[in-house]
Design a protein around this motif. Sequence first.
Motif, PDB file in Angstrom:
ATOM      1  N   ARG A   8       9.374  13.862   0.362  1.00  0.00           N
ATOM      2  CA  ARG A   8       8.947  13.627   1.743  1.00  0.00           C
ATOM      3  C   ARG A   8       8.017  12.418   1.806  1.00  0.00           C
ATOM      4  NH1 ARG A   8       6.920  18.328   5.128  1.00  0.00           N
ATOM      5  NH2 ARG A   8       7.241  16.745   6.706  1.00  0.00           N
ATOM      6  N   HIS A   9       7.127  12.298   0.842  1.00  0.00           N
ATOM      7  CA  HIS A   9       6.232  11.142   0.806  1.00  0.00           C
ATOM      8  C   HIS A   9       7.031   9.855   0.618  1.00  0.00           C
ATOM      9  CE1 HIS A   9       2.443   9.158  -1.111  1.00  0.00           C
ATOM     10  NE2 HIS A   9       2.860   8.509  -0.058  1.00  0.00           N
ATOM     11  N   ALA A  10       8.003   9.880  -0.287  1.00  0.00           N
ATOM     12  CA  ALA A  10       8.819   8.691  -0.525  1.00  0.00           C
ATOM     13  C   ALA A  10       9.651   8.333   0.706  1.00  0.00           C
ATOM     14  CB  ALA A  10       9.735   8.918  -1.728  1.00  0.00           C
ATOM     15  N   ARG A  11      10.125   9.337   1.420  1.00  0.00           N
ATOM     16  CA  ARG A  11      10.970   9.095   2.599  1.00  0.00           C
ATOM     17  C   ARG A  11      10.158   8.560   3.777  1.00  0.00           C
ATOM     18  NH1 ARG A  11      13.686   7.759   6.380  1.00  0.00           N
ATOM     19  NH2 ARG A  11      15.148   9.020   7.518  1.00  0.00           N
ATOM     20  N   TYR A  12       8.979   9.127   3.995  1.00  0.00           N
ATOM     21  CA  TYR A  12       8.171   8.783   5.156  1.00  0.00           C
ATOM     22  C   TYR A  12       6.915   8.006   4.782  1.00  0.00           C
ATOM     23  CZ  TYR A  12      11.206  12.120   7.405  1.00  0.00           C
ATOM     24  OH  TYR A  12      12.302  12.767   7.882  1.00  0.00           O
ATOM     25  N   ARG A  13       6.974   7.221   3.715  1.00  0.00           N
ATOM     26  CA  ARG A  13       5.781   6.527   3.222  1.00  0.00           C
ATOM     27  C   ARG A  13       5.201   5.557   4.236  1.00  0.00           C
ATOM     28  NH1 ARG A  13       9.956   4.251   0.030  1.00  0.00           N
ATOM     29  NH2 ARG A  13      10.373   2.122   0.657  1.00  0.00           N
ATOM     30  N   ARG A  14       6.021   4.963   5.058  1.00  0.00           N
ATOM     31  CA  ARG A  14       5.503   3.976   5.990  1.00  0.00           C
ATOM     32  C   ARG A  14       4.669   4.598   7.097  1.00  0.00           C
ATOM     33  NH1 ARG A  14       8.704   1.643  10.395  1.00  0.00           N
ATOM     34  NH2 ARG A  14       9.688   3.376  11.426  1.00  0.00           N
ATOM     35  N   TYR A  15       4.838   5.892   7.349  1.00  0.00           N
ATOM     36  CA  TYR A  15       4.066   6.535   8.398  1.00  0.00           C
ATOM     37  C   TYR A  15       2.646   6.855   7.949  1.00  0.00           C
ATOM     38  CZ  TYR A  15       8.410   6.937  10.844  1.00  0.00           C
ATOM     39  OH  TYR A  15       9.570   6.637  11.478  1.00  0.00           O
TER      40      TYR A  15
ATOM     41  N   ALA B  41       3.554  12.369  10.962  1.00  0.00           N
ATOM     42  CA  ALA B  41       4.968  12.416  10.597  1.00  0.00           C
ATOM     43  C   ALA B  41       5.812  11.918  11.769  1.00  0.00           C
ATOM     44  CB  ALA B  41       5.358  13.844  10.232  1.00  0.00           C
ATOM     45  N   PRO B  42       7.020  11.441  11.500  1.00  0.00           N
ATOM     46  CA  PRO B  42       7.840  10.872  12.570  1.00  0.00           C
ATOM     47  C   PRO B  42       8.122  11.853  13.695  1.00  0.00           C
ATOM     48  CG  PRO B  42       9.057  10.952  10.517  1.00  0.00           C
ATOM     49  CD  PRO B  42       7.674  11.378  10.214  1.00  0.00           C
ATOM     50  N   TRP B  43       8.219  13.150  13.398  1.00  0.00           N
ATOM     51  CA  TRP B  43       8.521  14.119  14.445  1.00  0.00           C
ATOM     52  C   TRP B  43       7.294  14.413  15.304  1.00  0.00           C
ATOM     53  CZ3 TRP B  43       9.221  14.746   9.273  1.00  0.00           C
ATOM     54  CH2 TRP B  43       8.214  15.422   8.597  1.00  0.00           C
ATOM     55  N   ASN B  44       6.110  13.995  14.877  1.00  0.00           N
ATOM     56  CA  ASN B  44       4.904  14.149  15.686  1.00  0.00           C
ATOM     57  C   ASN B  44       4.448  12.847  16.310  1.00  0.00           C
ATOM     58  OD1 ASN B  44       4.671  16.854  15.114  1.00  0.00           O
ATOM     59  ND2 ASN B  44       3.394  16.540  13.324  1.00  0.00           N
ATOM     60  N   ALA B  45       5.126  11.781  16.003  1.00  0.00           N
ATOM     61  CA  ALA B  45       4.727  10.465  16.497  1.00  0.00           C
ATOM     62  C   ALA B  45       5.015  10.340  17.984  1.00  0.00           C
ATOM     63  CB  ALA B  45       5.473   9.368  15.729  1.00  0.00           C
ATOM     64  N   PRO B  46       4.217   9.534  18.671  1.00  0.00           N
ATOM     65  CA  PRO B  46       4.477   9.325  20.089  1.00  0.00           C
ATOM     66  C   PRO B  46       5.841   8.669  20.282  1.00  0.00           C
ATOM     67  CG  PRO B  46       2.359   8.397  19.451  1.00  0.00           C
ATOM     68  CD  PRO B  46       3.028   8.855  18.211  1.00  0.00           C
TER      69      PRO B  46
ATOM     70  N   ALA C  43       0.831  -1.202   0.000  1.00  0.00           N
ATOM     71  CA  ALA C  43       0.000   0.000   0.000  1.00  0.00           C
ATOM     72  C   ALA C  43       0.869   1.257   0.000  1.00  0.00           C
ATOM     73  CB  ALA C  43      -0.930   0.000   1.211  1.00  0.00           C
ATOM     74  N   ALA C  44       1.963   1.234   0.736  1.00  0.00           N
ATOM     75  CA  ALA C  44       2.873   2.384   0.759  1.00  0.00           C
ATOM     76  C   ALA C  44       3.519   2.582  -0.609  1.00  0.00           C
ATOM     77  CB  ALA C  44       3.936   2.190   1.829  1.00  0.00           C
ATOM     78  N   ARG C  45       3.934   1.487  -1.247  1.00  0.00           N
ATOM     79  CA  ARG C  45       4.525   1.596  -2.589  1.00  0.00           C
ATOM     80  C   ARG C  45       3.512   2.124  -3.595  1.00  0.00           C
ATOM     81  NH1 ARG C  45       7.198  -3.193  -1.040  1.00  0.00           N
ATOM     82  NH2 ARG C  45       5.556  -4.455  -1.977  1.00  0.00           N
TER      83      ARG C  45
END
Length: 161
Positions: free
Chosen positions: A138-145, A153-158, A92-94
């Motif tokens: 950014r989408h390609a880098r953080y697609r799994r989030y 985004a990773p910087w907002n993740a718990p 799904a991310a791909r």
Amino acid sequence: MSRPDLEVTVNVHDDKAWSGPNRLRTSDSEREQVATILRAAMGEGRLNLAEGEERLAAAYAATYRDELTRLTADLPGGGRTALLETPQARSAARRGVRRHAGFVFVLAFLLLGLWVLSGAHVFWPAIPLAFLSIGFFRHARYRRYAYHHHGIAPWNAPGHR
């Protein structure tokens, strides 16, 4: 005419909705999602075979949502990070990144065509193309989030430092 004694309101963000007489019933897809988390935890070695099978049986027998949350409460991140590693999540991310790349390519081609037709001496599509490229990378880098964390985004993740 509405009768107030027949109206039932359930606030899903209220703790009372998760326990007591207003408990929310679980669905088959929620049970299957918890089962996937438990299988992944067994594969990682976080649960031994006996405990994993016991929790799987409890997950499939669960009637209410609060019964499911207890099964994954002691796993890191509630076990939700294990869902990111499933083949379905990765595909799904791909797909999302490929769809985004196609959109950026079509829009870039359209902008370049408009620039050529306008006859402008200044390459004005550079600014929108820069923003499109930044968004795509950014989408390609953080697609799994984007798949199971609902766009966090990773910087907002718990748990982010």
